[in-house]
Design a protein around this motif. Sequence first.
Motif, PDB file in Angstrom:
ATOM      1  N   LEU A  98       0.832  -1.193   0.000  1.00 20.44           N
ATOM      2  CA  LEU A  98       0.000   0.000   0.000  1.00 20.44           C
ATOM      3  C   LEU A  98       0.867   1.244   0.000  1.00 20.44           C
ATOM      4  O   LEU A  98       1.937   1.284   0.598  1.00 20.44           O
ATOM      5  CB  LEU A  98      -0.912   0.010   1.232  1.00 20.44           C
ATOM      6  CG  LEU A  98      -1.923  -1.127   1.331  1.00 20.44           C
ATOM      7  CD1 LEU A  98      -2.722  -0.987   2.612  1.00 20.44           C
ATOM      8  CD2 LEU A  98      -2.841  -1.105   0.133  1.00 20.44           C
ATOM      9  N   ASP A  99       0.389   2.278  -0.655  1.00 24.21           N
ATOM     10  CA  ASP A  99       1.063   3.574  -0.663  1.00 24.21           C
ATOM     11  C   ASP A  99       0.474   4.390   0.485  1.00 24.21           C
ATOM     12  O   ASP A  99      -0.635   4.907   0.381  1.00 24.21           O
ATOM     13  CB  ASP A  99       0.820   4.265  -2.005  1.00 24.21           C
ATOM     14  CG  ASP A  99       1.456   5.639  -2.067  1.00 24.21           C
ATOM     15  OD1 ASP A  99       1.232   6.332  -3.059  1.00 24.21           O
ATOM     16  OD2 ASP A  99       2.165   6.021  -1.122  1.00 24.21           O
ATOM     17  N   LEU A 100       1.206   4.467   1.585  1.00 26.70           N
ATOM     18  CA  LEU A 100       0.711   5.169   2.760  1.00 26.70           C
ATOM     19  C   LEU A 100       1.359   6.536   2.912  1.00 26.70           C
ATOM     20  O   LEU A 100       1.338   7.127   3.987  1.00 26.70           O
ATOM     21  CB  LEU A 100       0.983   4.319   4.014  1.00 26.70           C
ATOM     22  CG  LEU A 100       0.334   2.929   4.015  1.00 26.70           C
ATOM     23  CD1 LEU A 100       0.737   2.169   5.268  1.00 26.70           C
ATOM     24  CD2 LEU A 100      -1.169   3.042   3.931  1.00 26.70           C
ATOM     25  N   ASN A 186      -4.470   2.482  -4.247  1.00 25.44           N
ATOM     26  CA  ASN A 186      -3.799   2.308  -2.963  1.00 25.44           C
ATOM     27  C   ASN A 186      -4.411   3.199  -1.897  1.00 25.44           C
ATOM     28  O   ASN A 186      -4.584   2.783  -0.747  1.00 25.44           O
ATOM     29  CB  ASN A 186      -2.310   2.603  -3.106  1.00 25.44           C
ATOM     30  CG  ASN A 186      -1.542   1.452  -3.722  1.00 25.44           C
ATOM     31  OD1 ASN A 186      -2.007   0.318  -3.712  1.00 25.44           O
ATOM     32  ND2 ASN A 186      -0.378   1.741  -4.261  1.00 25.44           N
ATOM     33  N   ALA A 187      -4.731   4.448  -2.261  1.00 23.60           N
ATOM     34  CA  ALA A 187      -5.319   5.373  -1.289  1.00 23.60           C
ATOM     35  C   ALA A 187      -6.690   4.882  -0.833  1.00 23.60           C
ATOM     36  O   ALA A 187      -7.017   4.919   0.365  1.00 23.60           O
ATOM     37  CB  ALA A 187      -5.431   6.768  -1.895  1.00 23.60           C
ATOM     38  N   THR A 189      -7.801   1.712  -0.965  1.00 19.19           N
ATOM     39  CA  THR A 189      -7.584   0.482  -0.210  1.00 19.19           C
ATOM     40  C   THR A 189      -7.188   0.795   1.223  1.00 19.19           C
ATOM     41  O   THR A 189      -7.683   0.172   2.174  1.00 19.19           O
ATOM     42  CB  THR A 189      -6.516  -0.380  -0.892  1.00 19.19           C
ATOM     43  OG1 THR A 189      -6.986  -0.802  -2.174  1.00 19.19           O
ATOM     44  CG2 THR A 189      -6.179  -1.607  -0.065  1.00 19.19           C
ATOM     45  N   SER A 190      -6.302   1.773   1.409  1.00 13.71           N
ATOM     46  CA  SER A 190      -5.870   2.153   2.753  1.00 13.71           C
ATOM     47  C   SER A 190      -7.045   2.630   3.594  1.00 13.71           C
ATOM     48  O   SER A 190      -7.187   2.255   4.763  1.00 13.71           O
ATOM     49  CB  SER A 190      -4.813   3.262   2.673  1.00 13.71           C
ATOM     50  OG  SER A 190      -3.662   2.820   1.997  1.00 13.71           O
ATOM     51  N   ARG A 191      -7.921   3.429   2.997  1.00 14.42           N
ATOM     52  CA  ARG A 191      -9.081   3.953   3.727  1.00 14.42           C
ATOM     53  C   ARG A 191     -10.049   2.824   4.095  1.00 14.42           C
ATOM     54  O   ARG A 191     -10.583   2.790   5.199  1.00 14.42           O
ATOM     55  CB  ARG A 191      -9.796   5.005   2.880  1.00 14.42           C
ATOM     56  CG  ARG A 191      -9.036   6.313   2.746  1.00 14.42           C
ATOM     57  CD  ARG A 191      -9.848   7.325   1.971  1.00 14.42           C
ATOM     58  NE  ARG A 191      -9.165   8.608   1.881  1.00 14.42           N
ATOM     59  CZ  ARG A 191      -9.760   9.782   2.041  1.00 14.42           C
ATOM     60  NH1 ARG A 191     -11.054   9.838   2.305  1.00 14.42           N
ATOM     61  NH2 ARG A 191      -9.074  10.910   1.943  1.00 14.42           N
ATOM     62  N   LEU A 193      -9.446  -0.439   4.449  1.00 21.06           N
ATOM     63  CA  LEU A 193      -8.868  -1.303   5.476  1.00 21.06           C
ATOM     64  C   LEU A 193      -8.879  -0.626   6.836  1.00 21.06           C
ATOM     65  O   LEU A 193      -9.092  -1.280   7.870  1.00 21.06           O
ATOM     66  CB  LEU A 193      -7.447  -1.700   5.086  1.00 21.06           C
ATOM     67  CG  LEU A 193      -7.301  -2.602   3.858  1.00 21.06           C
ATOM     68  CD1 LEU A 193      -5.828  -2.815   3.535  1.00 21.06           C
ATOM     69  CD2 LEU A 193      -7.997  -3.936   4.075  1.00 21.06           C
ATOM     70  N   ALA A 194      -8.660   0.688   6.857  1.00 24.66           N
ATOM     71  CA  ALA A 194      -8.654   1.427   8.116  1.00 24.66           C
ATOM     72  C   ALA A 194     -10.024   1.394   8.792  1.00 24.66           C
ATOM     73  O   ALA A 194     -10.114   1.515  10.025  1.00 24.66           O
ATOM     74  CB  ALA A 194      -8.211   2.867   7.883  1.00 24.66           C
TER      75      ALA A 194
END
Length: 233
Positions: A98-100, A186-187, A189-191, A193-194
Amino acid sequence: MTSGDAAVLDDPVGSSLRGRHTGLARRHGRAAAYLPDVATFAAVSPVPEAADWDDLARLLGPGAFADLFSGEGTPPPDWAPVFALEGRQMIRSGTGLLDLSDPARTGVVELGEADVPEMLDLVERTRPGPFLPRTQELGTYLGIRAGGRLVAMAGERLRPPGWAEISAVCTAPEARGQGHAARLLNALTSRILARGERPFLHVAEENTAAIALYGRLGFETRRHVTFRGFRTP
């Protein structure tokens, strides 16, 4: 993740309309559909009976477009086929990176109601799939701008319990080849999953470039589907 947790993905439209998106639904009997300016999708019972198809016909009206998405039930013979498109449903396996990094450095911004005219223009130029004036109400939509103009976007569409579908992934022709789609995926996906949910998506079988990109980002095929649309009698 057990197989039961993913069972809602066998009926993603119906699961969304009965749950997270109930406020964006219209209903008649056991049939449901999104409001006309939100999405084209409709659903009946996973194992529909004749009465269910009657309910959907009354809900949509005569000669109306019935977008059944990946529903497997077969409408009555007097429902005219409009399209059939082979595709696949993919879920994130958890193996992709992921691009965090800071969104300010990646250029990713959140889009809202004020951005809808630009979003509709980008969709018109790129044709990622159905996108209507209120589609952005289905979930979070993110975009990338260049020179002040929206050149790429992606967002959340169907929302079965525990899941969020990534959709409307598109990049303007003049901005392709710069990794915008990967950054947006990626952005999102990060949200997702969070929030304690899992991302999934749908893609046309003929879109081999997108399938390859999704695979690199940690998505794997869960099942093959046929997207179908009909016209009510």
